[in-house]
Design an enzyme around this catalytic site. Structure first.
Site, PDB file in Angstrom:
ATOM      1  N   GLU A 125      -1.377  -7.460   1.811  1.00 12.11           N
ATOM      2  CA  GLU A 125      -1.433  -6.896   0.458  1.00 12.11           C
ATOM      3  C   GLU A 125      -0.378  -7.556  -0.445  1.00 12.11           C
ATOM      4  OE1 GLU A 125      -0.821  -2.663   0.609  1.00 12.11           O
ATOM      5  OE2 GLU A 125      -1.295  -2.359  -1.507  1.00 12.11           O
TER       6      GLU A 125
ATOM      7  N   LYS B 125      -7.761  -2.414  -5.542  1.00 10.11           N
ATOM      8  CA  LYS B 125      -7.469  -1.229  -4.725  1.00 10.11           C
ATOM      9  C   LYS B 125      -7.965   0.026  -5.439  1.00 10.11           C
ATOM     10  CE  LYS B 125      -3.461   0.580  -2.129  1.00 10.11           C
ATOM     11  NZ  LYS B 125      -2.031   0.240  -1.848  1.00 10.11           N
TER      12      LYS B 125
ATOM     13  N   CYS C 216      -5.251  -1.322   2.047  1.00 11.46           N
ATOM     14  CA  CYS C 216      -4.313  -0.301   2.543  1.00 11.46           C
ATOM     15  C   CYS C 216      -4.826   1.140   2.368  1.00 11.46           C
ATOM     16  CB  CYS C 216      -2.954  -0.499   1.885  1.00 11.46           C
ATOM     17  SG  CYS C 216      -1.573   0.094   2.895  1.00 11.46           S
TER      18      CYS C 216
END
Lengths: 550, 550
Positions: B44, B118, B154
């Site tokens: 990330e 994200k 994530c």
């Protein structure tokens, strides 16, 4: 339908002091009732204080807050205040295990009645509300004696959609918002402009009740008000003090407002310097009161920073509660010592002289330091002495650094940076001078002694840690430096923007490098009041480990 | 359709070092290509480092990151790596003025190709992503050589709905997630259990690539892996080091996986003590490297805390780069001095003795301190000396406080609390002993000298600031204290819970009072690595001014 008399209870709460805050609600509610109010309105999160941060995540805290609301409703009723509508803020949950909400409740006739949960949760700047709360989904319009009172909490009116838009569609007679809106310079006018827009949007007056007081690094300035859809101020409470104001919502068809209940006050606009000065004083005063300090200690160098901090402290706790310590070294000029003594005398502060030569020699025999290390050790000996006074006499040690120093790392960590509170950490150096001049001018106007020696204002700034040292040896001239800092920090201008602003490349590079490298020192700096649009601390969260250089 | 060879590039990035991070991507991409990989996956926010905090709000930073991504795509192509799919994370915006996004991009044939933003932005614990990013709304499934590769970042796989659910409905061959998942003890197993659930949900393996390295108060442990829908580990990279692992997604109908490309590794599970110890060492090592320190200095008291910190420092930067300073006072026992010298000798550290009697007398002649103030001044003289070494020799000063002390305020601010980094601040005292024993045991197993003197482990802890002082004079026994602290802090148990846990009321009240009153000291404490579920610092944001007492 009769006119509805509101009391705006602009109070100073303390985070976590559920009983104390409830006691204050009782007191103000009783006063409001005596003056004929039908509704008394308290600030956001009245019972818990604001902001509560991660206390919101503690189940026992939420439970205690909920019990307190119920107890308070009963006590109000027992005290004969049951008929009054008492509007307070607190933390709430609907079910065990739910995420907490930022809630407004109405205490009336012995019960906790109605509930509105904050819809928009600010999570920028100093705010962390999305972290701890979940959003309310319902719009609430109270019916009080036939008047339709729409509810909002702080951020809810900063957004055009959501509850405000729904209330505009449904129609209300008043938009009531309770707030914990932290002070920054000029924000009062921003709030009023915004509230006027919302008043137009809903076609009804907006009543804006704000809390007052200091809480760690935030100062709440109060300045509650009522504004009409045409932008006329109908009530305005003073800033920086607790206040119970009144305003009457006219009966339908009686737009002029027949005179029922007490007159609305109209506090004067404060000039910028006064506003900022009073914010710093209130931040310090409340940090002391809420953390049980009655006196402060600080090093008095004869310079302008410690002089202004001492003057603020005198305004916060009285000169007799200040322990000023002069800690001259071989590099301290005679003038500095005189200026420090003069300051203490003007303030009526205790004044003690502790020369640091013996300690300095003791360290130097062992360590043989040179250069910056030798400069730092002098500042650190002073830090040890200031903390010794703090420990021995139970005093709050004050750090005297300003924002320009803090930005550039032009201070000694564990030296002049020691303390529990730093009253001027958000003031650029040029603003420090401005406020010192303003404070003296105010004293002259009042026929009192000017607190700050003129010499501390006019002499060139120096840390006096080596022979003939001047700040200008290490830093750009403060007039220039502060302009660059303001653009780089508060406006977040990058290198190209700063060049376009007209600053020269060398200055820009020097300043950016200094600021970026000092982050680790700022992390360990004491709390102090935010008074600008962007203060160091939780307002500006930058990594310490950060290789980005433009 | 042929099997697809993935490389899992578990690298250590540095926040803000765009060029350095891109250089590392080039290096790992080249290695991956040489070993036959078709796709190489980085963690990330690879290019920017993670977490970037408010750097995300700086327009020049976002622009520089975007240029870096484009440059990197070109450089990869020029280096003959164009056919490789290089998957990296960075910060992105769609339009000028948009809020930034936490973005994954594919670099391929010289261009920045595809983008996934994200979806779920964590904003609890140490995370502030809702503050700085806006959510992505699109689900992205890449087609690489006929394989359907679904993307997540994530937090996206920590939630059941959103992109994962959409991918489950649309069907994918692999769920690929890039992560910046901070270490805490035991979290590796939590991640694998979670990934296995998601693999079942989408009916395909999950590839989990995590970053490794220290960033301020966070440590990323790596431990990247691939797991099947039935919960079988297909690859597992080691923790706490950079690593390039490989795994091959079989061709359809070839579920057993024909052997194409390098073998997948399967790193061993670390025992708890080793895992935590290595996390602390990596946190320190990276703080030093990324902030350009090559050596450290610290006070060596002969006690267990400074001994463990010194042992960690020796593992982080080599014993020869440690400056250990013994600073005995009249209250220091002979044993303490011997233990400190013994430690330094075992580590090969520089060792200097600086008795503090002269400085102590110099201060006392002036200040005549007694009680706690007299104790504190000794600690502060030592703080001044440690910082003098830091300033004179460009060393990182290490604070040696543990979590039990930090919790109870059992330390002297500006004394033993000085430093740029605090390697054991998230270790309770009993864990300090455990890790010391583990480190010695490991040395014995390797046939090396035990770094920590046995005497430092077994003797009763004392601050040695007055005659015959023991920690147990002021604090409950550490075995008991640490249990209460763990329940109060990490489990957030209230008073009633703690009594129900079986602790006695006096102990509970003592500990709660100590913890609540020490918040102001913790605010000024140096950064150190989080290794538990709840560390002091941004993980636990409590007001300093807080009257709540249960």
């Amino acid at each position: 339908m009769s006119p509805l008399v509101f009391a705006l209870a602009q109070i100073d709460t303390c985070v976590g002091d559920l009983a104390g805050n409830a006691g204050k609600v009782m007191e103000y509610a009783a006063r409001a009732a005596r003056h004929g109010a039908r509704v008394v309105v308290f600030p956001e999160m009245t019972l818990t204080g604001y902001p509560i941060e991660d206390l919101a995540l503690r189940a026992t805290f939420r439970k205690a807050a909920w019990s307190q609301a119920n107890d308070l409703a009963e006590q109000l009723d027992k005290a004969g205040l049951g008929p009054l509508y008492v509007i307070v803020g607190t933390v709430g949950t609907d079910h065990d295990g739910d995420r907490p909400r930022n809630r407004m409740v109405v205490l009336h006739r012995g019960v906790v009645w109605a509930g509105y949960d904050k819809h928009f949760l600010p999570n920028y700047g100093v705010f962390d509300e999305y972290r701890i709360f979940t959003s309310g989904q319902r719009t609430v319009i109270l019916d009080i004696d036939g008047h339709r009172v729409g509810l909002a909490i702080c951020e809810d009116i900063w957004q055009e959609g959501g509850p405000v838009q729904e209330m505009a569609e449904q129609g209300i007679d008043l938009l009531l918002t309770i707030n914990g809106s932290p002070y920054e310079e000029g924000k009062g006018h921003v709030r009023m402009d915004l509230a006027a827009r919302r008043a137009r949007q809903v076609g009804a007056p907006v009543m804006y009740v704000n809390q007052v007081g200091g809480q760690d690094d935030l100062v709440f300035d109060g300045g509650s008000f009522v504004i009409s859809p045409s932008g006329d101020l109908l009530e305005r409470s003073p800033q920086f003090i607790e206040h119970l104001g009144y305003w009457t919502l006219p009966a339908a068809g009686d737009e002029a407002g027949c005179q029922v209940g007490p007159h609305a006050v109209m506090a004067a606009d404060l000039a910028g310097d006064e506003e900022v000065y009073r914010a710093c004083v209130l931040g310090l005063k409340d940090y002391m009161a809420k953390n049980h300090f009655t006196g402060v200690c600080l090093g008095l160098s004869g310079g302008i920073d410690s002089a202004l901090v001492a003057a603020m402290a005198a305004d916060a706790c009285g000169g007799g509660n200040i322990w000023g310590i002069s800690m001259p070294s071989r590099y301290s000029s005679l003038g500095s010592k005189d200026d420090a003594a003069d300051l203490a005398s003007r303030l009526g502060a205790r004044y003690e002289i502790q020369p640091i030569a013996t300690e300095f020699e003791a360290f130097q025999q062992m360590l043989h330091l040179e250069g910056v290390a030798e400069e730092n050790i002098q500042a650190r000996i002073r830090g040890v002495i200031v903390m010794a006074y703090s420990n021995s006499h139970g005093l709050l040690a004050l750090a005297t650094g300003n924002k320009s120093e803090l930005a550039c790392g032009y201070s000694t960590i564990y030296g002049d940076a020691v303390g529990g509170y730093a009253p001027i950490k958000d003031l650029l150096k040029t603003r420090v001078w401005d406020l010192a001049r303003w404070r003296n001018e105010r004293a002259r106007q009042e026929g009192k002694t000017e607190p700050i020696p003129e010499n501390s204002i006019v002499k060139p700034p120096s840390a006096e840690l080596r022979e003939g040292q001047k700040d200008s040896d290490s830093l750009p001239d403060y007039r220039l430096l502060d302009q660059v800092l303001s653009a780089y920090i508060e406006k977040a201008h990058g290198r190209a923007d700063l060049l376009a602003d007209g600053f020269d490349g060398d200055t820009v590079d020097t300043v950016m490098r200094l600021v970026d490298r000092a982050e680790w020192k700022r992390r360990q700096y004491p709390l102090g009041p935010k008074v600008t649009g962007l203060a160091f601390g939780r307002d500006r969260r930058l990594p310490v480990t950060n290789a980005f250089r433009e």
